[in-house]
Design a protein around this motif. Structure first.
Motif, short mmCIF file in Angstrom:
data_model
loop_
_atom_site.label_atom_id
_atom_site.label_comp_id
_atom_site.label_asym_id
_atom_site.label_seq_id
_atom_site.Cartn_x
_atom_site.Cartn_y
_atom_site.Cartn_z
N TYR B 97 0.84 -1.21 0.00
CA TYR B 97 0.00 0.00 0.00
C TYR B 97 0.87 1.25 0.00
CZ TYR B 97 -4.03 -2.90 1.50
OH TYR B 97 -5.02 -3.83 1.61
N ASN B 101 1.06 3.92 -2.90
CA ASN B 101 0.28 5.10 -2.57
C ASN B 101 -1.21 4.80 -2.51
OD1 ASN B 101 0.52 7.65 -1.74
ND2 ASN B 101 0.88 8.55 -3.76
N LYS B 102 -1.56 3.63 -2.01
CA LYS B 102 -2.96 3.26 -1.84
C LYS B 102 -3.29 3.22 -0.36
CE LYS B 102 -5.35 0.80 -4.60
NZ LYS B 102 -5.79 1.57 -5.76
N THR B 103 -4.57 3.45 -0.04
CA THR B 103 -4.99 3.29 1.35
C THR B 103 -6.12 2.27 1.41
OG1 THR B 103 -6.79 4.91 1.40
CG2 THR B 103 -4.55 5.76 1.68
N ALA B 104 -6.37 1.72 2.58
CA ALA B 104 -7.43 0.72 2.71
C ALA B 104 -8.05 0.80 4.09
CB ALA B 104 -6.88 -0.68 2.47
N SER B 105 -9.33 0.47 4.16
CA SER B 105 -9.96 0.36 5.47
C SER B 105 -9.54 -0.97 6.09
CB SER B 105 -11.48 0.42 5.34
OG SER B 105 -11.98 -0.80 4.84
N ARG B 107 -11.29 -3.20 7.30
CA ARG B 107 -12.14 -4.30 6.84
C ARG B 107 -11.70 -4.79 5.46
NH1 ARG B 107 -15.73 -7.24 8.82
NH2 ARG B 107 -17.42 -8.22 7.67
N GLU B 108 -11.26 -3.86 4.62
CA GLU B 108 -10.78 -4.25 3.30
C GLU B 108 -9.53 -5.13 3.40
OE1 GLU B 108 -12.02 -0.91 0.02
OE2 GLU B 108 -10.55 -0.30 1.50
N MET B 169 -4.06 15.28 -1.32
CA MET B 169 -4.18 14.07 -2.12
C MET B 169 -5.35 14.16 -3.09
SD MET B 169 -1.72 12.61 -0.53
CE MET B 169 -1.59 10.82 -0.53
N SER B 189 -11.83 9.63 7.11
CA SER B 189 -11.20 8.69 8.04
C SER B 189 -9.73 9.04 8.23
CB SER B 189 -11.32 7.27 7.50
OG SER B 189 -10.76 7.20 6.21
N ARG B 190 -9.15 9.80 7.29
CA ARG B 190 -7.72 10.08 7.31
C ARG B 190 -7.51 11.58 7.48
NH1 ARG B 190 -5.13 6.01 5.65
NH2 ARG B 190 -3.32 7.24 5.13
N GLU B 195 -1.65 14.63 4.49
CA GLU B 195 -2.73 14.57 3.51
C GLU B 195 -3.64 15.79 3.59
OE1 GLU B 195 -4.72 10.81 3.50
OE2 GLU B 195 -2.88 9.68 3.87
#
Lengths: 380, 380
Positions: B97, B101-105, B107-108, B169, B189-190, B195
Motif C-alpha cells: 500500500y 500510494n494506496k490506502t485501505a480500510s 475491513r478491506e 491528495m 477517516s484520514r 494529507e
C-alpha cells in the motif's frame, strides 16, 4: 399482506405552497375548532388512516402510497382527547416555526412541548413516539411533508462529485462537491428546493452506496470522475434528507439512479426504500421514493461469478426472517428478486460490498461496477 | 483497576517518517526473519504487550499510554505460528500500500487477505478481529499509527465553521467549512497532516458536539459565527479521523476544545475518550487524545439549575454499570466527576442535549452554552 393496486396518479398538489400558506392552513384547522366550540359543537380533527391496512403499492407509479381511508378524532371522546390535545399543540408550534422561519428536529419538538399539565399529573407527551405520530397526522391533514412544516429527522449521508449546490438559507453558499477533498459534503436533514438549489450537475448517473467505507474506496479510485457519476453514501438505511436528494437528482435532473449495497436482506431493503418508499411514510413517496432506481449489487450470484465463496458470511436468523417477508411484498414479486431472495433463504449466506477487496482493492472500481453498469446487469 | 503513573514524556519520535521510510521499516522486519531462517534460527517478531495490564494513565500528560512490557512471537511455536503468518501477511500488504500510494480500510485488508491456505482447510483469517489485532501489533513494532501504514477505520463526523482545509491528495482542493451551506464538511477517516493541511482557522475555540441534531440546531442559530468557534459533531462515539482532527486543532492551532454531550455515562465516556484516549488505542494517545479538553455539559446539576426535571429519562442498567466502572478510572478521580457519577448512580436519571429545547429551541445557543462557557463552568 400488502395490496397491489393500479390507479390514476393523484395531482401533485403538495409542495407548491409557501411556508406562510402552510401556516395559514394550520391556523385554519384551529379556526375550525374554535368555531365548533362557539357553536357548542364537539370539535374534531380529520386525518388519513395509517398502518398496513391503508398502504397500497401503486404499480403504475412503482411506489407505495397511502389509501383513501380517513379517520376522525373528537375532542369529547375520552379515547381521543389526549391525542386531540397533542395534535393542537404540535399544530400551534409548527405554525410558530413557519412564521418565525425556524426549523426543528422531531426530537426537539417533543422536548419543547413536553410538560406536566398544570394542576394534574398528566404529561403532555410521555415519549417521542407520541409526538412523532401526531406529526404524521398533521402532514396528512394539511397534505404536506414534515420538512415543509419546518420539521426534520436527523441527517446522515455524504455527497461527492461534479454537482454544485446552493444553500439559499445560508448566505447563498455555492459549492461544488468534487472540490471538497475526499471527504465530500455532509448531506443535511433538509433538502427542499426552497432551501437547497441544485445549480448544476455534470454526470451520467447517481451511484448510491450503502457503506461509508465503500464510498471512500470509490473516491480514492476516482470512480466518479472516471465514470462520470455522482456518489451518494447513505451510511446504512438512508435518512430522509438523503432520500430527498436522490429523489430530486432523478426527478429534477433526470439522472438514472443505481444502488449498490451489501448482498443481504438488509441491503436489499435499503434499496427498496430508496426505490418504492417505506410503509411508514407511504404518503410521501412522491417526494422520497425513486421508482426508476436500479440495483447493481451485491447479489448472491456475484459470489459464484467472481469466486467469492471464501468471503461470504452466514446470515443471521433475523435476516432470514426478513427475506421471507420480502418474498411477499408486491414490489419484489418479479422473477429476478424472487430468485435472489429464495437463494438467500436456501444458502443462508450474505456477501458484503467490501468483500470484493478479496480480488483486489481496486477491483470494485475498475471491473465489477463498470462491467455490470455497462451491461445493465441490474436487478429491477 | 487502572494504574496511574507519573513519568517523563517519551520523545515524540513517531510520525516524522515518510511513507517510504515506514515501508522500509516493514521490509526490515521481513529481512530480519529471512536472515534468521537462513541461519537456521527460529524467526521471531517483537511487539508491545496490550490489554489493561499494560495500560497506564500518565498523570503528567493527562493521557492513557501503553507501558513498556513487550511480547515476542516465534514462528516455530505452535501457539504462535498462525498469528506469525498473519503478521507477515499484513506487513507485506501494508508495505505494498505504502509503495503504491494506496490506502485501505481495516475491513478491506481483512477481505483482501482472507483465503484458504492451499492444500489445507485453514483460513488465513477467520474474522476481522484477527486482522485487527495484527494491525495493532504492527503499529507497535514499527512505532507508528495505522493511518501512516495507509490503513484506516470508517469515517464519521461533520465539521463547520471558519476553517480552511486543503486536501493534498485530491487536486489540492482548498475549501472553507463555513461556506458549504448548513451541511458542512464530512470528516474523512484520514486526517494526517501529510494529507490534509489546516490552512487557516479563525476561531477562539472548538465545540465538539455528540449528536448531529444538536449540531444542526447550533448551525441554524449561527452559533459558530456569533461565538467565534468551530463546530465538530461526532455522531456518537468519535471516529479516529474526527479525534485526530480535534487533536490537531488543539495541538497545531492551540484552540481550546470544549465538549458537549448528553448527560449520561455514555456521553461522559465519549468525552473521556476525546480527552485522555481509549484503552484499546492507548499507544496512540499523543495523536488521538486532547488532554486539555474541557466538559461543558450536560450535567445532572443542569437539571436543577434549568428546571429540566420534566424532561429527564431513566438510566438503563447498562448505563448505571458503566457509571460504576467510571468511578474507578484514575482520570475521573476528581471531586467534580466523582460527584457527577455518584449523583447519576443515585438518581438513575439522564438528560439529553436536546432536552434543552424544553426551554426554547434557541435556549441552548443564546443562554446555556454562552453563559457556561463565559463563566468557565466546566467539568475537568
Amino acid at each position: 399482506m400488502m395490496k397491489a393496486k393500479t390507479r390514476k396518479p393523484k395531482a401533485k398538489s403538495k409542495g407548491k405552497e409557501t411556508p406562510k400558506q402552510i401556516a395559514k392552513k394550520l391556523e385554519g384547522i384551529g379556526d375550525g375548532m374554535v368555531a365548533d366550540i362557539k357553536k357548542g359543537k364537539d370539535p374534531s380533527f380529520k386525518t388519513q388512516l395509517r398502518g398496513r391496512s391503508n398502504v397500497e403499492f401503486d404499480e403504475d407509479r412503482g411506489i407505495l402510497t397511502l389509501g383513501d381511508k380517513e379517520t376522525t378524532r373528537n375532542f369529547l371522546n375520552i379515547g381521543h382527547a389526549r391525542k386531540f390535545m397533542q395534535t393542537t399543540m404540535v399544530a400551534a408550534k409548527t405554525r410558530d416555526y413557519l412564521n418565525q422561519n425556524k426549523t426543528a428536529s422531531i426530537r426537539e419538538v417533543y422536548y419543547e412541548l413536553k410538560h406536566t399539565v398544570p394542576n394534574s399529573k398528566e404529561n403532555t407527551f410521555d415519549g417521542q413516539t407520541e409526538s412523532d405520530a401526531v406529526i404524521v397526522d398533521l402532514e396528512h391533514s394539511v397534505n404536506t411533508i414534515r420538512e415543509k412544516l419546518n420539521l426534520h429527522a436527523n441527517p446522515k449521508g455524504t455527497l461527492y462529485g461534479d454537482i454544485t449546490l446552493k444553500d439559499k438559507m445560508h448566505h447563498n453558499d455555492k459549492f461544488n462537491c468534487a472540490k471538497l477533498g475526499r471527504g465530500g459534503w455532509s448531506v443535511m436533514s433538509r433538502l427542499e428546493p426552497e432551501e437547497i438549489e441544485i445549480v448544476s450537475v455534470n454526470a451520467k448517473y447517481v451511484l448510491v452506496i450503502e457503506t461509508e467505507a465503500m464510498y471512500e474506496r470509490l473516491v480514492e479510485e476516482q470512480f466518479a470522475k472516471k465514470n462520470h457519476c455522482i456518489l451518494v453514501s447513505t451510511g446504512g438505511q438512508a435518512a430522509r434528507g438523503t432520500r430527498r436528494l436522490i429523489n430530486r437528482l432523478n426527478s429534477e435532473k433526470k439522472l438514472p439512479v443505481i444502488v449498490f449495497t451489501d448482498g443481504d436482506p438488509y441491503g436489499w431493503y435499503i434499496y427498496s426504500v430508496i426505490k418504492q418508499g417505506s410503509m411508514a411514510l407511504a404518503a410521501h413517496s412522491q417526494y422520497l421514493a425513486c421508482p426508476e432506481a436500479q440495483y447493481v449489487g451485491m447479489t448472491l450470484h456475484d459470489v459464484e461469478t467472481y469466486g467469492l465463496e471464501n468471503v461470504t458470511e452466514r446470515m443471521k436468523d433475523g435476516d432470514i426472517k426478513r427475506a421471507k417477508e420480502m418474498l411477499e411484498y408486491p414490489w419484489f414479486k418479479n422473477k429476478l428478486w424472487q430468485n435472489q431472495l429464495k437463494k438467500a433463504i436456501r444458502e443462508k449466506i450474505r456477501i458484503e460490498q467490501q468483500a470484493l477487496a478479496n480480488k483486489s482493492l481496486e477491483f470494485v472500481a475498475t471491473e465489477y461496477l463498470p462491467k455490470k453498469i455497462k451491461e445493465k446487469d441490474f436487478l429491477p
